[in-house]
Design an enzyme around this catalytic site. Structure first.
Site, PDB file in Angstrom:
ATOM      1  N   PRO A   9       0.814  -1.218   0.000  1.00  0.00           N
ATOM      2  CA  PRO A   9       0.000   0.000   0.000  1.00  0.00           C
ATOM      3  C   PRO A   9       0.849   1.270   0.000  1.00  0.00           C
ATOM      4  O   PRO A   9       1.628   1.486   0.918  1.00  0.00           O
ATOM      5  CB  PRO A   9      -0.838  -0.104   1.278  1.00  0.00           C
ATOM      6  CG  PRO A   9      -0.414  -1.330   1.974  1.00  0.00           C
ATOM      7  CD  PRO A   9       0.646  -2.005   1.196  1.00  0.00           C
ATOM      8  N   GLU A  10       0.694   2.056  -1.035  1.00  0.00           N
ATOM      9  CA  GLU A  10       1.317   3.376  -1.105  1.00  0.00           C
ATOM     10  C   GLU A  10       0.171   4.387  -1.127  1.00  0.00           C
ATOM     11  O   GLU A  10      -0.968   4.015  -0.869  1.00  0.00           O
ATOM     12  CB  GLU A  10       2.184   3.486  -2.368  1.00  0.00           C
ATOM     13  CG  GLU A  10       3.203   2.344  -2.453  1.00  0.00           C
ATOM     14  CD  GLU A  10       4.078   2.391  -3.686  1.00  0.00           C
ATOM     15  OE1 GLU A  10       4.245   3.483  -4.264  1.00  0.00           O
ATOM     16  OE2 GLU A  10       4.596   1.335  -4.075  1.00  0.00           O
TER      17      GLU A  10
ATOM     18  N   ARG B 230       2.910 -10.184   7.307  1.00  0.00           N
ATOM     19  CA  ARG B 230       4.284 -10.029   7.780  1.00  0.00           C
ATOM     20  C   ARG B 230       4.434  -9.254   9.077  1.00  0.00           C
ATOM     21  O   ARG B 230       5.555  -9.022   9.521  1.00  0.00           O
ATOM     22  CB  ARG B 230       5.139  -9.400   6.683  1.00  0.00           C
ATOM     23  CG  ARG B 230       5.380 -10.409   5.590  1.00  0.00           C
ATOM     24  CD  ARG B 230       6.202  -9.869   4.452  1.00  0.00           C
ATOM     25  NE  ARG B 230       5.831 -10.632   3.257  1.00  0.00           N
ATOM     26  CZ  ARG B 230       6.232 -10.338   2.042  1.00  0.00           C
ATOM     27  NH1 ARG B 230       6.991  -9.307   1.828  1.00  0.00           N
ATOM     28  NH2 ARG B 230       5.854 -11.065   1.024  1.00  0.00           N
TER      29      ARG B 230
ATOM     30  N   ARG C  91      22.063  17.162  -3.781  1.00  0.00           N
ATOM     31  CA  ARG C  91      22.007  15.834  -3.147  1.00  0.00           C
ATOM     32  C   ARG C  91      22.744  14.788  -3.971  1.00  0.00           C
ATOM     33  O   ARG C  91      22.578  14.716  -5.184  1.00  0.00           O
ATOM     34  CB  ARG C  91      20.556  15.405  -2.950  1.00  0.00           C
ATOM     35  CG  ARG C  91      19.729  16.348  -2.106  1.00  0.00           C
ATOM     36  CD  ARG C  91      19.999  16.173  -0.636  1.00  0.00           C
ATOM     37  NE  ARG C  91      19.836  14.797  -0.191  1.00  0.00           N
ATOM     38  CZ  ARG C  91      18.675  14.210   0.002  1.00  0.00           C
ATOM     39  NH1 ARG C  91      17.564  14.878  -0.189  1.00  0.00           N
ATOM     40  NH2 ARG C  91      18.613  12.966   0.398  1.00  0.00           N
TER      41      ARG C  91
END
Length: 273
Positions: free
Chosen positions: A2-3, A115, A154
């Site tokens: 799930p995002e 999990r 970055r």
DNA sequence: CTTATTCCCTGATTGC
DNA sequence: TGCAATCAGGGAATAA
């Protein structure tokens, strides 16, 4: 997994089913083993005390976190992590139920999590659960300037930057790969190497991939199910994720898979530079 | 401040 | 065929 699109789809299901409902019972299956209990930050008795008898006044999402706002002023925060699901009776039974909530209209909601990475918190503020989250990528607060700032100077790969929840909230492995493809950017590129045009493309691609996910009710590559226990269809519309070796829809070049920041990463070596 | 690594967990997959 | 090793991955914690 799930995002943002999957969690938002679940949020909508919860809102429809739970608004105004009062929690009347909580059951935690006894075989749930330590050392990683599903209830985080307090013991089971305190959690039960805090949720039973409380009414749900709102259901919100922030990044991949869900919050049931209770009339007590507290919020029940839920994170599904990799395999968590919030399922209602029409969903098929499974043996991974970690918590079962009963509501005053007889509705039963189970938190299933193969999990056991997911968790439940009872807190006053989301900040008690998670460190500062970046802006919601589908809100106006997620500006191109902000993305430019996130990548500026970055040395981390672009993919790792957009996966960082402190920079942008809600992107996971699927949509990170899809966004990089949509922007024509190699996910291994270092943030500092992106030009203005590329930042613009990535900004748009992030939003487009997440909106596509929402439109298709999320992506069910393995475990994701909505509150009704149904799969989404975004897995049939992805351009690169888990398409290793299959031809790119644009140029027919086989999609490649590499590791970026420890995560499986899929991309088209010709379309993404 | 940054970036990299470890950890949690268990079903599925791979390797010999 | 059988069993062991590896993989998958969100994100917090830890290390460098």
């Amino acid at each position: 997994m799930p995002e943002l699109p999957e969690v938002e789809t679940i949020r909508q299901g919860l809102e429809r089913r739970l608004m105004g409902r009062t929690i009347t019972a909580l059951r935690i299956p006894p075989d749930y083993g330590r050392p990683v209990p599903v209830i985080k930050g307090m013991d089971e008795a305190a959690f039960r005390e805090g949720v039973v008898g409380a009414r749900v006044e709102g259901v919100t999402r922030r990044g991949k976190y869900l919050a049931l706002h209770l009339d007590s002023g507290s919020m029940l925060v839920i994170h599904l992590r990799m395999t968590g699901a919030l399922l209602f009776p029409e969903a098929p039974e499974d043996r991974f139920v970690r918590a079962m909530f009963t509501f005053d209209d007889g509705t039963e909601m189970r938190f299933s999590d193969l999990r056991k990475f997911g968790g439940l918190w009872l807190v006053d503020e989301l900040s008690q659960v998670t460190t500062d989250l970046g802006p919601e990528p589908l809100s106006e607060g997620f500006t191109e300037a902000l993305l430019a700032e996130a990548v500026a100077g970055r040395k981390a790969p672009v993919k790792s930057i957009i996966l960082d929840q402190r920079r942008i909230a809600g992107i996971g492995n699927i949509y990170a790969d899809e966004a990089c493809f949509g922007a024509g950017i190699d996910p291994r590129r270092l943030g500092m190497t992106l030009g203005e045009v590329e930042v613009h493309a990535l900004h748009g691609a992030i939003r487009a991939s997440l909106m596509a996910g929402l439109d298709h009710g999320g992506a069910s590559f393995r475990d994701y199910r909505n509150t009704g226990g149904n799969v989404g269809s975004m897995q049939m519309h992805v351009k690169v994720f888990r398409r290793t070796g299959k031809p790119c829809y644009v140029c027919k070049t086989p999609i490649e898979r590499v590791k970026v920041g420890g995560r499986s990463t899929h991309f088209c070596p010709k379309c993404q530079r």
